[in-house]
Write a protein that holds these residues in place. Structure first.
Motif, short mmCIF file in Angstrom:
data_model
loop_
_atom_site.label_atom_id
_atom_site.label_comp_id
_atom_site.label_asym_id
_atom_site.label_seq_id
_atom_site.Cartn_x
_atom_site.Cartn_y
_atom_site.Cartn_z
N ALA A 231 0.82 -1.22 0.00
CA ALA A 231 0.00 0.00 0.00
C ALA A 231 0.85 1.26 0.00
O ALA A 231 2.06 1.23 0.24
N ASN A 232 0.18 2.37 -0.27
CA ASN A 232 0.75 3.70 -0.12
C ASN A 232 0.03 4.42 1.01
O ASN A 232 -1.15 4.17 1.26
N GLU A 239 6.84 2.32 0.68
CA GLU A 239 5.73 1.37 0.66
C GLU A 239 5.32 0.94 2.07
O GLU A 239 6.16 0.72 2.93
N VAL A 240 4.02 0.85 2.27
CA VAL A 240 3.47 0.29 3.50
C VAL A 240 3.21 -1.20 3.25
O VAL A 240 2.58 -1.57 2.26
N SER A 241 3.72 -2.03 4.12
CA SER A 241 3.54 -3.48 3.98
C SER A 241 2.62 -3.97 5.09
O SER A 241 1.82 -3.21 5.63
N GLY A 242 2.75 -5.23 5.47
CA GLY A 242 1.91 -5.77 6.53
C GLY A 242 1.20 -7.04 6.11
O GLY A 242 1.61 -7.72 5.16
N SER A 243 0.12 -7.35 6.81
CA SER A 243 -0.58 -8.61 6.58
C SER A 243 -2.08 -8.42 6.72
O SER A 243 -2.55 -7.45 7.30
N ALA A 244 -2.81 -9.39 6.17
CA ALA A 244 -4.27 -9.42 6.31
C ALA A 244 -4.68 -10.88 6.46
O ALA A 244 -4.06 -11.78 5.89
N THR A 245 -5.72 -11.10 7.24
CA THR A 245 -6.28 -12.44 7.42
C THR A 245 -7.75 -12.41 7.06
O THR A 245 -8.50 -11.56 7.55
N LEU A 246 -8.16 -13.31 6.17
CA LEU A 246 -9.56 -13.41 5.76
C LEU A 246 -10.07 -14.80 6.12
O LEU A 246 -9.46 -15.81 5.75
N GLY A 257 -12.35 -11.00 9.52
CA GLY A 257 -10.90 -10.89 9.33
C GLY A 257 -10.36 -9.56 9.82
O GLY A 257 -11.07 -8.78 10.47
N GLN A 258 -9.11 -9.30 9.47
CA GLN A 258 -8.47 -8.07 9.89
C GLN A 258 -7.27 -7.76 8.99
O GLN A 258 -6.77 -8.63 8.28
N MET A 259 -6.82 -6.52 9.05
CA MET A 259 -5.64 -6.07 8.32
C MET A 259 -4.71 -5.36 9.28
O MET A 259 -5.15 -4.60 10.15
N HIS A 260 -3.40 -5.60 9.13
CA HIS A 260 -2.41 -4.97 10.01
C HIS A 260 -1.31 -4.33 9.14
O HIS A 260 -0.29 -4.96 8.84
N PRO A 261 -1.49 -3.09 8.71
CA PRO A 261 -0.48 -2.41 7.89
C PRO A 261 0.64 -1.82 8.74
O PRO A 261 0.42 -1.35 9.86
N VAL A 262 1.86 -1.83 8.18
CA VAL A 262 3.04 -1.33 8.89
C VAL A 262 3.97 -0.62 7.90
O VAL A 262 4.22 -1.14 6.81
N HIS A 263 4.45 0.56 8.27
CA HIS A 263 5.48 1.24 7.48
C HIS A 263 6.82 0.87 8.10
O HIS A 263 7.21 1.39 9.15
#
Length: 347
Positions: A231-232, A239-246, A257-263
């Motif tokens: 992501a931006n 770039e912003v990275s991270g993880s998501a669980t569906l 689910g959830q999303m956990h973005p991290v720069h």
């Protein structure tokens, strides 16, 4: 000869299969050889084979990484942000965003579209951006250190006048933890400079894959998909990275689910590292037997106004997933927006 062009339309808020072909030859034996007097002749040394050149089509190395996008069953999701850069912008920045001189950052609308066409005969991909700019993808190089396997291919999007209107980067499949067979992703950036040294920049992400047919989407049990986030952020230079669980409840037609973005700058700029925390899925829409889903986010128990996401279960086996999202946030009293995609695989 015939020429076929296949087109995919991309829903945009804001290009994986590596195709290979091979052949075999027949080996024959059985001819009679009579012995001859005298010493055996010295064997003729085999010539050193010439290196096999990269395949070219119309003089351009074909970006094989996009091949999955030519399938009739391909779906694509994408997202972008438009940044207005002030007259004092730093035009020398490369691979990062000029946050200090960003006047505004706006996510593109959900009805915007992007398209990719592939011409089998010419072997070229044509890409049309949301602003209508269109051209062919021309491979310009590889992204990676010398002596190492390239992590991505870099392409120019060149319009009919020969002007480069955008840069497109596509990660190489099965490199850097990309275990996806029927789905892939990439990003593009375009920059329009103005006479006063200000500029308009559009930076976007897209993901695509072969959508799972209805007869392979389970109707019983559950399925958990772990995904990567790309992501931006309107407040981060990289770039912003991270993880998501569906988690799909196929029998009930439900999604959580959830999303956990991290720069995360990998230690290069620790002062710029930032953890966005957990964005929980809410208001999800998913139907029994469907490959498509959508929803919004909540943060700390509160609905995030203006947030949303959607996507598809992908692959002929239903074991991959892609999605796009917009997630507004507040950091130290200042509003910002995350715009990006995710791509994942079933556990």
């Amino acid at each position: 000869m015939c020429c076929s062009i296949r087109t995919i339309a991309v829903l945009l808020l804001g290009a994986s299969l590596v195709s290979a072909c091979g052949g075999g030859g027949a080996f024959q034996s059985g001819s009679r050889i009579d012995p001859v007097a005298g010493p055996a002749p010295s064997p003729t040394p085999s010539p050193t084979p010439s290196p096999t050149p990269a395949p070219t089509y119309g003089g351009v190395i074909k970006p094989e990484v996009l091949t999955v996008g030519t399938s009739a069953g391909t779906v694509t999701v994408a997202v972008s942000e438009t940044n207005v850069l002030g007259p004092s912008r730093d035009a020398s920045l490369s691979g990062s965003k000029d946050i200090a001189h960003t006047v505004s950052s706006t996510p593109s609308g959900p009805d915007a579209r992007i398209s990719i066409d592939f011409d089998d005969y010419a072997g070229r991909y044509r890409m049309t951006l949301p602003d209508g700019g269109s051209g062919v993808l021309e491979l310009t190089g590889l992204n990676g250190s010398a002596g190492q396997i390239a992590s991505a291919t870099v392409h120019n999007l060149v319009d009919p006048a020969g002007v480069t209107i955008a840069t497109v980067v596509l990660p190489v499949p099965f490199v850097k933890n990309l275990p996806f067979t029927y789905s892939h992703f990439g990003q593009w950036t375009s920059l329009t400079p103005h006479p006063d040294n200000s500029a308009t920049q559009v930076a976007g992400w897209f993901a695509y894959g072969i959508e799972a047919p209805g007869d392979v989407v389970p109707r019983q049990g559950t399925g958990r998909y772990e995904a990567q986030v790309h992501a931006n952020s309107s407040m981060d230079p990289f770039e912003v990275s991270g993880s998501a669980t569906l988690v799909f409840d196929f029998a009930r037609g439900q999604l959580s689910g959830q999303m956990h973005p991290v720069h995360f700058t990998n230690g290069f700029y620790p002062d710029l590292d930032y953890d966005y925390g957990i964005f929980t899925f809410v208001d999800t829409l998913y139907s029994i037997g469907s490959a498509r889903y959508s929803g919004a986010f909540a943060k700390d128990g509160n609905l995030v106004a203006g947030s949303w996401f959607d996507g598809s279960i992908t692959s002929p086996y239903g074991n991959e997933v892609i999605g796009r999202f917009v997630a507004p946030f507040d950091r130290n009293g200042k509003a910002g927006t995350l715009t990006g995609i995710w791509i994942g695989k079933k556990n």
